[in-house]
Design a protein around this motif. Structure first.
Motif, PDB file in Angstrom:
ATOM      1  N   VAL A  69       0.833  -1.200   0.000  1.00  0.00           N
ATOM      2  CA  VAL A  69       0.000   0.000   0.000  1.00  0.00           C
ATOM      3  C   VAL A  69       0.867   1.250   0.000  1.00  0.00           C
ATOM      4  CG1 VAL A  69      -1.830   1.254   1.226  1.00  0.00           C
ATOM      5  CG2 VAL A  69      -1.726  -1.236   1.387  1.00  0.00           C
ATOM      6  N   VAL A  70       0.429   2.244  -0.770  1.00  0.00           N
ATOM      7  CA  VAL A  70       1.020   3.580  -0.733  1.00  0.00           C
ATOM      8  C   VAL A  70      -0.099   4.541  -0.360  1.00  0.00           C
ATOM      9  CG1 VAL A  70       2.069   5.445  -2.077  1.00  0.00           C
ATOM     10  CG2 VAL A  70       2.797   3.082  -2.443  1.00  0.00           C
ATOM     11  N   GLY A  71       0.136   5.377   0.653  1.00  0.00           N
ATOM     12  CA  GLY A  71      -0.797   6.425   1.022  1.00  0.00           C
ATOM     13  C   GLY A  71      -0.261   7.753   0.512  1.00  0.00           C
ATOM     14  N   TYR A  72      -1.091   8.502  -0.231  1.00  0.00           N
ATOM     15  CA  TYR A  72      -0.691   9.802  -0.778  1.00  0.00           C
ATOM     16  C   TYR A  72      -1.687  10.846  -0.278  1.00  0.00           C
ATOM     17  CZ  TYR A  72       0.410  13.527  -4.053  1.00  0.00           C
ATOM     18  OH  TYR A  72       0.760  14.738  -4.601  1.00  0.00           O
ATOM     19  N   VAL A  73      -1.212  11.822   0.486  1.00  0.00           N
ATOM     20  CA  VAL A  73      -2.100  12.826   1.075  1.00  0.00           C
ATOM     21  C   VAL A  73      -2.503  13.837   0.005  1.00  0.00           C
ATOM     22  CG1 VAL A  73      -2.371  14.573   2.880  1.00  0.00           C
ATOM     23  CG2 VAL A  73      -1.003  12.512   3.323  1.00  0.00           C
ATOM     24  N   LEU A  74      -3.812  13.954  -0.193  1.00  0.00           N
ATOM     25  CA  LEU A  74      -4.359  14.886  -1.182  1.00  0.00           C
ATOM     26  C   LEU A  74      -4.618  16.266  -0.583  1.00  0.00           C
ATOM     27  CD1 LEU A  74      -6.937  12.444  -2.804  1.00  0.00           C
ATOM     28  CD2 LEU A  74      -4.768  13.212  -3.793  1.00  0.00           C
ATOM     29  N   SER A  75      -5.114  16.275   0.660  1.00  0.00           N
ATOM     30  CA  SER A  75      -5.408  17.551   1.312  1.00  0.00           C
ATOM     31  C   SER A  75      -5.284  17.394   2.827  1.00  0.00           C
ATOM     32  CB  SER A  75      -6.822  18.024   0.957  1.00  0.00           C
ATOM     33  OG  SER A  75      -7.796  17.137   1.475  1.00  0.00           O
TER      34      SER A  75
END
Length: 137
Positions: A69-75
């Motif tokens: 899993v990769v978590g990418y913060v959008l906001s």
């Protein structure tokens, strides 16, 4: 940033792709974003989930099975911690990864006043149904 959202029924084992969560309690919003087979990795697919947190909202401890899993913060700002690591706050535009079998013990909106969202990207077996399994209380 424009993110096209659509419902991918085979993606999830339950209506929101999660299991083990008490549906009567408030929790983060999880919406399917995409699902694509990986032609260079037979039997695997890449799946994206849009996760949205209200101000101060916290997820229960959980696992993602055998997924990478990769978590990418959008906001906003997301605080994240795996069982064997330290807690860190990630800002919009930052990311982290979780190895298969990781125990995600902290996942929350770091702000008490602003919402936050992230794109969770999974590499999973084509037949994996539940992408998020919450710990039993």
């Amino acid at each position: 940033m424009l993110l096209a959202l659509f419902w991918v029924a085979p993606l999830v084992g339950h209506a929101d792709g999660i299991s083990g969560l008490n549906v009567g309690t408030p929790h983060e919003s999880v919406q399917p974003a995409f699902s694509h087979p990986l032609p260079n990795a037979p039997g695997k697919k890449m799946v994206g989930l849009l996760v949205t947190y209200a101000p101060g909202m916290t997820s229960a401890s959980h696992r993602h099975g055998d997924a990478f899993v990769v978590g990418y913060v959008l906001s906003g700002e997301i605080r994240s911690q795996l069982e064997d690591g330290s807690s860190r706050v990630y800002q919009a535009g930052e990311s982290w990864s979780e190895p298969p079998g990781a125990h995600h013990v902290v996942s929350e909106n770091a702000s008490k006043t602003q919402p936050a969202s992230l794109l969770a990207i999974f590499v999973v077996d084509e037949n994996q149904k539940d992408l998020v399994t919450y710990d039993k209380p």
